[in-house]
Write a protein that holds these residues in place. Structure first.
Motif, PDB file in Angstrom:
ATOM      1  N   GLY A  72       0.808  -1.214   0.000  1.00  0.00           N
ATOM      2  CA  GLY A  72       0.000   0.000   0.000  1.00  0.00           C
ATOM      3  C   GLY A  72       0.842   1.265   0.000  1.00  0.00           C
ATOM      4  O   GLY A  72       0.583   2.194  -0.774  1.00  0.00           O
ATOM      5  N   TYR A  73       1.858   1.304   0.836  1.00  0.00           N
ATOM      6  CA  TYR A  73       2.666   2.523   0.885  1.00  0.00           C
ATOM      7  C   TYR A  73       3.533   2.669  -0.358  1.00  0.00           C
ATOM      8  O   TYR A  73       3.736   3.782  -0.846  1.00  0.00           O
ATOM      9  CB  TYR A  73       3.536   2.530   2.138  1.00  0.00           C
ATOM     10  N   ALA A  74       4.071   1.574  -0.889  1.00  0.00           N
ATOM     11  CA  ALA A  74       4.893   1.677  -2.102  1.00  0.00           C
ATOM     12  C   ALA A  74       4.077   2.256  -3.258  1.00  0.00           C
ATOM     13  O   ALA A  74       4.572   3.108  -4.018  1.00  0.00           O
ATOM     14  CB  ALA A  74       5.452   0.306  -2.464  1.00  0.00           C
ATOM     15  N   ARG A  75       2.831   1.823  -3.400  1.00  0.00           N
ATOM     16  CA  ARG A  75       1.991   2.345  -4.486  1.00  0.00           C
ATOM     17  C   ARG A  75       1.646   3.814  -4.245  1.00  0.00           C
ATOM     18  O   ARG A  75       1.775   4.654  -5.147  1.00  0.00           O
ATOM     19  CB  ARG A  75       0.713   1.512  -4.582  1.00  0.00           C
ATOM     20  N   ARG A  76       1.207   4.151  -3.033  1.00  0.00           N
ATOM     21  CA  ARG A  76       0.824   5.532  -2.744  1.00  0.00           C
ATOM     22  C   ARG A  76       2.027   6.474  -2.791  1.00  0.00           C
ATOM     23  O   ARG A  76       1.897   7.641  -3.166  1.00  0.00           O
ATOM     24  CB  ARG A  76       0.161   5.599  -1.364  1.00  0.00           C
ATOM     25  N   HIS A  77       3.192   5.982  -2.404  1.00  0.00           N
ATOM     26  CA  HIS A  77       4.383   6.824  -2.409  1.00  0.00           C
ATOM     27  C   HIS A  77       4.753   7.241  -3.824  1.00  0.00           C
ATOM     28  O   HIS A  77       5.112   8.396  -4.079  1.00  0.00           O
ATOM     29  CB  HIS A  77       5.539   6.073  -1.749  1.00  0.00           C
ATOM     30  N   ALA A  78       4.671   6.299  -4.778  1.00  0.00           N
ATOM     31  CA  ALA A  78       4.965   6.644  -6.175  1.00  0.00           C
ATOM     32  C   ALA A  78       3.960   7.658  -6.702  1.00  0.00           C
ATOM     33  O   ALA A  78       4.313   8.584  -7.449  1.00  0.00           O
ATOM     34  CB  ALA A  78       4.970   5.377  -7.028  1.00  0.00           C
ATOM     35  N   GLU A  79       2.689   7.518  -6.335  1.00  0.00           N
ATOM     36  CA  GLU A  79       1.677   8.481  -6.770  1.00  0.00           C
ATOM     37  C   GLU A  79       1.939   9.859  -6.158  1.00  0.00           C
ATOM     38  O   GLU A  79       1.792  10.888  -6.835  1.00  0.00           O
ATOM     39  CB  GLU A  79       0.292   7.978  -6.367  1.00  0.00           C
ATOM     40  N   ALA A  80       2.342   9.882  -4.886  1.00  0.00           N
ATOM     41  CA  ALA A  80       2.605  11.166  -4.239  1.00  0.00           C
ATOM     42  C   ALA A  80       3.816  11.859  -4.853  1.00  0.00           C
ATOM     43  O   ALA A  80       3.851  13.089  -4.971  1.00  0.00           O
ATOM     44  CB  ALA A  80       2.813  10.964  -2.739  1.00  0.00           C
ATOM     45  N   ALA A  81       4.812  11.076  -5.254  1.00  0.00           N
ATOM     46  CA  ALA A  81       6.009  11.646  -5.866  1.00  0.00           C
ATOM     47  C   ALA A  81       5.821  11.956  -7.339  1.00  0.00           C
ATOM     48  O   ALA A  81       6.728  12.495  -7.969  1.00  0.00           O
ATOM     49  CB  ALA A  81       7.181  10.683  -5.691  1.00  0.00           C
ATOM     50  N   ARG A  82       4.662  11.577  -7.897  1.00  0.00           N
ATOM     51  CA  ARG A  82       4.345  11.805  -9.314  1.00  0.00           C
ATOM     52  C   ARG A  82       5.401  11.176 -10.222  1.00  0.00           C
ATOM     53  O   ARG A  82       5.893  11.791 -11.167  1.00  0.00           O
ATOM     54  CB  ARG A  82       4.194  13.296  -9.600  1.00  0.00           C
ATOM     55  N   LEU A  83       5.738   9.943  -9.880  1.00  0.00           N
ATOM     56  CA  LEU A  83       6.669   9.152 -10.674  1.00  0.00           C
ATOM     57  C   LEU A  83       5.947   7.904 -11.162  1.00  0.00           C
ATOM     58  O   LEU A  83       5.100   7.351 -10.435  1.00  0.00           O
ATOM     59  CB  LEU A  83       7.895   8.759  -9.848  1.00  0.00           C
ATOM     60  N   PRO A  84       6.242   7.426 -12.362  1.00  0.00           N
ATOM     61  CA  PRO A  84       5.509   6.269 -12.897  1.00  0.00           C
ATOM     62  C   PRO A  84       5.640   5.030 -12.026  1.00  0.00           C
ATOM     63  O   PRO A  84       4.653   4.390 -11.689  1.00  0.00           O
ATOM     64  CB  PRO A  84       6.135   6.052 -14.284  1.00  0.00           C
ATOM     65  N   ARG A  85       6.885   4.669 -11.661  1.00  0.00           N
ATOM     66  CA  ARG A  85       7.064   3.439 -10.887  1.00  0.00           C
ATOM     67  C   ARG A  85       8.440   3.462 -10.232  1.00  0.00           C
ATOM     68  O   ARG A  85       9.463   3.556 -10.902  1.00  0.00           O
ATOM     69  CB  ARG A  85       6.953   2.212 -11.793  1.00  0.00           C
ATOM     70  N   LEU A  86       8.459   3.378  -8.913  1.00  0.00           N
ATOM     71  CA  LEU A  86       9.720   3.306  -8.180  1.00  0.00           C
ATOM     72  C   LEU A  86      10.182   1.869  -7.993  1.00  0.00           C
ATOM     73  O   LEU A  86      11.379   1.612  -7.828  1.00  0.00           O
ATOM     74  CB  LEU A  86       9.582   3.987  -6.810  1.00  0.00           C
ATOM     75  N   LEU A  87       9.254   0.933  -7.977  1.00  0.00           N
ATOM     76  CA  LEU A  87       9.556  -0.483  -7.823  1.00  0.00           C
ATOM     77  C   LEU A  87       8.838  -1.248  -8.925  1.00  0.00           C
ATOM     78  O   LEU A  87       7.776  -0.828  -9.397  1.00  0.00           O
ATOM     79  CB  LEU A  87       9.100  -1.005  -6.451  1.00  0.00           C
ATOM     80  N   PRO A  88       9.383  -2.377  -9.363  1.00  0.00           N
ATOM     81  CA  PRO A  88       8.664  -3.188 -10.353  1.00  0.00           C
ATOM     82  C   PRO A  88       7.416  -3.806  -9.750  1.00  0.00           C
ATOM     83  O   PRO A  88       7.218  -3.802  -8.531  1.00  0.00           O
ATOM     84  CB  PRO A  88       9.705  -4.258 -10.740  1.00  0.00           C
TER      85      PRO A  88
END
Length: 425
Positions: free
Chosen positions: A105-121
């Motif tokens: 949950g946090y990995a997905r929300r963190h990428a959305e908050a940072a406005r980046l496509p994907r931080l982790l695969p």
């Protein structure tokens, strides 16, 4: 409709059209509109999704006792609170499901908050074993521990040391024996007095050489002396009792690993005589009992001591112990998507994500349980059996006296070297 117009429309017709009444209501209406703006601002600041600045969001998160972590901005903190809140309220207990929920949950929300496509695969199904591909949640993970002999690791014959296995399960022992200058060590025998298991090597460990005894997954041992396979020289003994001889028939090949039980294990080392293996001045012709030691003043009994022998090797014992009350989370971090020109920003954001995920897992773990989270990068490990033996070409100098307190600069070369500043070629 403005506040002035609203109040004017409520007046009787005689006052509604008066200029003085309109001006007076305009002053009052302006104050009411300012008050309404302030009320709307207070209302906006009290809603989680509409709070605009960091202090407002932090104040709302404090109601749930979830403070921000270092480096978190407003949107990252909002994602942090959302993930923890949904996990704590939705699952309600420190379970593997809670750990998986807060991490994903946090990995997905963190990428959305940072406005980046994907931080982790994209993470697949979660595994539970050490060998499962990530993501995995491993309960009671294993960790490597190395126990050297006291001091500098040198082991003299008949010496005993303690290897403490703090884990929950028995662990096979890996042994590393390094020959010292006073060697070679003859036919070393390593015994676990706690279990009665022993390993016997029917060859020497020369000075400067390394004998590596590695436990295999099937329970056998593999031996390499300076990179050469010498497993055929290694055997194991079960049920060994100090002071009682063992016959060659009890020697098992391929050798079985020595097991370290949970708790203290007494490890005993001695060189034992073997047929057709030289070492008359080093090894013991009979299996000693555990009370026999090297002779030391005021430390050994007169009738249970031998003439002192200097150590001829160093011994280290390595094993993987099962960590009690602990779990580890491994996440695949081999790939990342970021817009062109924002790579450095994405890497810094993922470092904050790594830190925050570890903190999130630590917040929801049970009391007294240790946790670890790792983002695993892409890696391709190809071990090489090659070993550095020598560097050539070698230049040798004579070892005789030169009459000077310095090394000669070079070997003699005909028609080139001075007679008093060279050595033999």
């Amino acid at each position: 409709m403005s506040s002035r117009e609203d109040m004017t429309a409520r007046l009787p017709p005689a006052y509604r059209e008066g200029e003085l009444a309109g001006r007076l209501l305009g002053v009052i209406g302006a104050q009411i509109e300012l008050l309404n703006d302030e009320a709307r601002e207070v209302q906006r600041a009290h809603f989680w999704r509409t709070a605009l600045n960091g202090p407002e969001v932090t104040a709302l998160g404090a109601l749930l006792d979830i403070p921000p972590e270092p480096g978190q901005g407003r949107d990252e903190y909002r994602a942090w609170v959302d993930a923890l809140r949904d996990t704590i309220l939705g699952i309600g207990g420190p379970t593997p499901a809670a750990v998986r929920s807060v991490v994903t949950g946090y990995a997905r929300r963190h990428a959305e908050a940072a406005r980046l496509p994907r931080l982790l695969p994209q993470q697949g199904e979660w595994g539970a074993g050490e060998e499962d591909p990530p993501p995995r949640l491993v309960e009671n993970p294993r960790r490597w521990r190395w126990v050297p002999a006291p001091g500098d690791g040198a082991m003299e014959p008949l010496q005993q040391i303690t290897a403490e296995n703090h884990g929950l399960d028995p662990a096979p022992a890996n042994l590393l024996l390094r020959g010292l200058a006073g060697g070679p060590e003859r036919s070393p025998l390593v015994v676990n007095l706690t279990t009665g298991e022993a390993l016997a090597f029917s060859a020497d460990v020369p000075p400067g050489s390394t004998l590596a005894l590695a436990a295999q997954p099937d329970g056998t041992m593999h031996a390499r002396l300076d990179g050469l396979d010498v497993t055929s020289r290694l055997g194991s003994i079960a049920g060994l009792v100090p002071g009682q001889p063992w016959t060659p028939a009890r020697l098992v090949a391929p050798a079985r690993a020595i097991t370290l039980r949970p708790g203290a294990n007494r490890i005993w080392f001695l060189p034992v005589a073997r047929f057709d293996v030289p070492g008359l001045d080093r090894y013991l012709a009979a299996l000693a009992d555990a009370a026999l030691v090297q002779g030391r003043f005021d430390a050994a009994s007169f009738d249970a001591a031998l003439f002192h022998q200097e150590p001829a090797l160093r011994l280290s014992i390595g094993f993987r112990e099962t960590v009690a009350a602990a779990f580890r989370v491994d996440i695949d971090a081999s790939r990342m998507l970021a817009p062109r020109g924002r790579t450095a920003e994405a890497l810094a954001t993922r470092e904050r994500l790594d830190f925050a995920l570890a903190r999130a897992v630590a917040r929801i773990r049970a009391l007294g349980v240790a946790s670890e989270l790792r983002l695993l990068p892409a890696a391709d490990i190809q071990p090489s059996p090659d070993r550095l033996v020598a560097i050539g070409p070698k230049r040798l100098r004579d070892t005789g006296p030169t009459g000077a307190d310095r090394l000669l600069p070079r070997s003699a070369t005909f028609d080139d070297s001075p007679f008093d500043a060279t050595g033999f070629g």
